[in-house]
Design a protein around this motif. Structure first.
Motif, PDB file in Angstrom:
ATOM      1  N   ASP A  66      35.264  42.655  32.953  1.00 18.14           N
ATOM      2  CA  ASP A  66      34.778  40.958  33.909  1.00 18.14           C
ATOM      3  C   ASP A  66      34.624  40.595  32.360  1.00 18.14           C
ATOM      4  N   ARG A  67      34.818  39.269  33.645  1.00 17.40           N
ATOM      5  CA  ARG A  67      35.005  38.099  32.183  1.00 17.40           C
ATOM      6  C   ARG A  67      33.556  37.395  31.865  1.00 17.40           C
ATOM      7  N   ALA A  68      32.893  37.477  32.665  1.00 16.97           N
ATOM      8  CA  ALA A  68      31.377  36.606  32.648  1.00 16.97           C
ATOM      9  C   ALA A  68      30.871  38.160  31.719  1.00 16.97           C
ATOM     10  N   ALA A  69      31.495  39.106  31.578  1.00 16.69           N
ATOM     11  CA  ALA A  69      30.457  39.919  30.509  1.00 16.69           C
ATOM     12  C   ALA A  69      31.963  40.341  29.568  1.00 16.69           C
ATOM     13  N   ALA A  70      32.816  39.362  29.103  1.00 18.80           N
ATOM     14  CA  ALA A  70      33.436  39.005  27.439  1.00 18.80           C
ATOM     15  C   ALA A  70      33.031  38.750  27.346  1.00 18.80           C
ATOM     16  N   ALA A  71      32.480  37.164  27.706  1.00 18.25           N
ATOM     17  CA  ALA A  71      31.877  36.421  27.483  1.00 18.25           C
ATOM     18  C   ALA A  71      30.443  36.414  26.822  1.00 18.25           C
ATOM     19  N   GLU A  72      30.418  37.440  27.103  1.00 16.21           N
ATOM     20  CA  GLU A  72      28.658  37.793  26.191  1.00 16.21           C
ATOM     21  C   GLU A  72      28.809  38.431  24.966  1.00 16.21           C
ATOM     22  N   VAL A  73      29.669  38.756  24.302  1.00 11.43           N
ATOM     23  CA  VAL A  73      30.546  39.655  23.449  1.00 11.43           C
ATOM     24  C   VAL A  73      30.485  39.159  22.210  1.00 11.43           C
ATOM     25  N   VAL A 234      45.777  40.116  18.730  1.00 10.84           N
ATOM     26  CA  VAL A 234      44.668  39.414  19.333  1.00 10.84           C
ATOM     27  C   VAL A 234      44.414  38.239  18.788  1.00 10.84           C
ATOM     28  N   ALA A 235      43.465  38.237  17.091  1.00  9.09           N
ATOM     29  CA  ALA A 235      42.279  37.435  16.539  1.00  9.09           C
ATOM     30  C   ALA A 235      43.749  36.011  16.567  1.00  9.09           C
ATOM     31  N   LEU A 236      44.885  35.894  16.064  1.00 12.46           N
ATOM     32  CA  LEU A 236      45.970  35.463  15.160  1.00 12.46           C
ATOM     33  C   LEU A 236      46.126  35.121  17.026  1.00 12.46           C
ATOM     34  N   GLY A 237      46.860  35.179  18.043  1.00  9.50           N
ATOM     35  CA  GLY A 237      47.601  34.307  19.232  1.00  9.50           C
ATOM     36  C   GLY A 237      46.505  34.657  20.061  1.00  9.50           C
ATOM     37  N   ASN A 238      45.152  34.729  20.471  1.00 11.89           N
ATOM     38  CA  ASN A 238      44.782  34.438  21.503  1.00 11.89           C
ATOM     39  C   ASN A 238      44.022  32.743  21.447  1.00 11.89           C
ATOM     40  N   LEU A 239      44.305  32.194  22.509  1.00  7.56           N
ATOM     41  CA  LEU A 239      43.925  31.158  22.607  1.00  7.56           C
ATOM     42  C   LEU A 239      42.189  30.811  22.254  1.00  7.56           C
ATOM     43  N   PRO A 240      41.614  29.804  22.039  1.00  9.79           N
ATOM     44  CA  PRO A 240      39.584  29.429  22.241  1.00  9.79           C
ATOM     45  C   PRO A 240      39.382  30.238  23.340  1.00  9.79           C
ATOM     46  N   PRO A 241      38.270  30.661  23.787  1.00  7.42           N
ATOM     47  CA  PRO A 241      37.483  31.153  25.140  1.00  7.42           C
ATOM     48  C   PRO A 241      38.213  29.808  26.048  1.00  7.42           C
ATOM     49  N   GLU A 242      37.791  28.150  25.584  1.00  9.03           N
ATOM     50  CA  GLU A 242      37.801  27.644  26.760  1.00  9.03           C
ATOM     51  C   GLU A 242      39.004  27.212  27.330  1.00  9.03           C
ATOM     52  N   ARG A 243      40.071  27.270  26.143  1.00  6.11           N
ATOM     53  CA  ARG A 243      41.449  27.556  26.986  1.00  6.11           C
ATOM     54  C   ARG A 243      41.754  28.447  27.989  1.00  6.11           C
ATOM     55  N   GLN A 244      41.744  29.854  27.221  1.00  5.39           N
ATOM     56  CA  GLN A 244      41.996  30.653  28.473  1.00  5.39           C
ATOM     57  C   GLN A 244      40.864  30.505  29.967  1.00  5.39           C
ATOM     58  N   ALA A 245      40.368  29.408  29.740  1.00  2.69           N
ATOM     59  CA  ALA A 245      39.330  29.860  31.309  1.00  2.69           C
ATOM     60  C   ALA A 245      39.814  28.264  31.565  1.00  2.69           C
ATOM     61  N   GLU A 246      40.672  27.622  31.492  1.00  3.55           N
ATOM     62  CA  GLU A 246      41.262  26.644  32.244  1.00  3.55           C
ATOM     63  C   GLU A 246      41.613  26.769  32.199  1.00  3.55           C
ATOM     64  N   LEU A 247      42.661  27.712  31.954  1.00  4.17           N
ATOM     65  CA  LEU A 247      44.414  28.435  32.324  1.00  4.17           C
ATOM     66  C   LEU A 247      43.265  29.503  33.762  1.00  4.17           C
ATOM     67  N   PHE A 248      42.405  29.761  33.334  1.00  2.00           N
ATOM     68  CA  PHE A 248      42.051  31.624  33.926  1.00  2.00           C
ATOM     69  C   PHE A 248      41.931  30.378  35.695  1.00  2.00           C
ATOM     70  N   THR A 249      41.023  29.459  35.574  1.00  2.00           N
ATOM     71  CA  THR A 249      41.088  28.234  36.880  1.00  2.00           C
ATOM     72  C   THR A 249      41.995  28.132  37.603  1.00  2.00           C
ATOM     73  N   ARG A 250      43.326  27.841  36.596  1.00  6.33           N
ATOM     74  CA  ARG A 250      44.632  27.280  36.742  1.00  6.33           C
ATOM     75  C   ARG A 250      45.354  28.160  37.082  1.00  6.33           C
ATOM     76  N   ARG A 251      45.287  29.145  37.490  1.00  8.55           N
ATOM     77  CA  ARG A 251      46.056  30.728  37.165  1.00  8.55           C
ATOM     78  C   ARG A 251      46.944  30.461  38.991  1.00  8.55           C
ATOM     79  N   ARG A 252      48.127  31.061  38.897  1.00  9.78           N
ATOM     80  CA  ARG A 252      48.879  30.303  39.637  1.00  9.78           C
ATOM     81  C   ARG A 252      48.014  32.138  41.397  1.00  9.78           C
ATOM     82  N   ASP A 253      48.290  31.283  42.768  1.00  2.12           N
ATOM     83  CA  ASP A 253      48.249  32.100  43.032  1.00  2.12           C
ATOM     84  C   ASP A 253      49.559  33.000  44.139  1.00  2.12           C
ATOM     85  N   GLY A 254      50.045  32.491  43.486  1.00  2.00           N
ATOM     86  CA  GLY A 254      51.623  33.293  44.320  1.00  2.00           C
ATOM     87  C   GLY A 254      51.961  34.730  43.159  1.00  2.00           C
TER      88      GLY A 254
END
Length: 258
Positions: A66-73, A234-254
């Motif tokens: 759960d993305r909300a749960a992940a943000a708590e860790v 993961v540490a080297l390649g992940n975007l910062p959490p705020e950028r991940q959240a931005e991409l998540f909100t703009r995720r494609r529907d199809g």
């Protein structure tokens, strides 16, 4: 706790259900702890001789953390380590060598692969789909791809990981490539998995557990070595959490299902 356990003492089969259907059985931190406790507890319960793991509701087996749960860790600052709540949600991570069968209906994606990767085999309904959204959200699929590489050919794992949310692997294709061992009509996966587990549970448990351990020893060294690299990637390649959240909100529907 959103994880339920039902034991049929006559057959020796326990059914572990991720029971959060309104959230597609996404795993919270508390659910992750509960799963670890369940697997460890089964080591001491002789009446449990085989296990089926499934998701409630039919729309999803599990959609990962759960993305909300992940943000708590909170995460360590070191690139050499990572605090991943899902690392110990599987039976093998908890030193359980009783056979586990996964029954999949609906979506199974991302962190669900921690469970599928530690099951002996997977039974799926025809409507099941498998995909890995990590790259679409600026996240490295490391642990997930290592788990799936034990179950599927390299090209299939690579395609699923790299195509992200744009494409889903159908249950039929998963069956053709070896991830799924039995394909049932939609809604029939749990019953088929329980039937198979009941057969296995009827055999002498020492021989069964020894066979499970032998199967895992065949690829355990390569798997452990690959997983050891995962936190750094993961540490080297992940975007910062705020950028991940931005991409998540703009995720494609199809998406395309193949």
């Amino acid at each position: 706790m959103s994880v339920t356990v039902d034991l049929d003492k006559e057959t020796g089969v326990a059914v572990v259900t991720l029971d959060r259907p309104a959230k597609h059985n996404a795993i919270t931190v508390e659910m992750a702890r509960r799963l670890g406790a369940v697997w460890r507890g089964f080591r001491y319960e002789d009446e449990v001789r085989a296990v089926v793991v499934t998701g409630a509701g039919g729309r999803a087996f599990c959609t990962g953390i759960d993305r909300a749960a992940a943000a708590e860790v909170p995460q360590p600052s070191s690139p050499y380590t990572i605090d991943d709540p899902l690392l110990a949600i599987g039976p093998k991570a908890n030193d359980l060598w009783k056979p586990v069968v996964a029954a999949v209906e609906g979506m199974a994606c991302g962190g669900a692969f921690y469970l599928l990767g530690e099951a002996e085999f997977v039974v799926a309904g025809e409507g099941a789909t498998f995909f890995d959204p990590h790259t679409a959200y600026g996240m490295v699929s490391a642990f997930e791809t290592v788990h799936m590489a034990q179950k599927m050919p390299y090209g299939e794992v690579a395609r699923m990981a790299l195509m992200g949310t744009a494409e889903r692997t159908s249950a039929r294709r998963a069956y053709e490539t070896g991830l799924v061992s039995e394909l049932t009509e939609t809604g029939g996966a749990l019953a088929a998995a329980v039937r198979a587990a009941a057969v296995i549970a009827s055999y002498p448990t020492e021989a069964v557990q020894g066979t499970v351990r032998a199967l895992w020893s065949a690829h355990e060294a390569a798997r452990a070595q690959a997983l050891a690299h995962a936190p750094h990637l993961v540490a080297l390649g992940n975007l910062p959490p705020e950028r991940q959240a931005e991409l998540f909100t703009r995720r494609r529907d199809g998406h395309r299902t193949r």
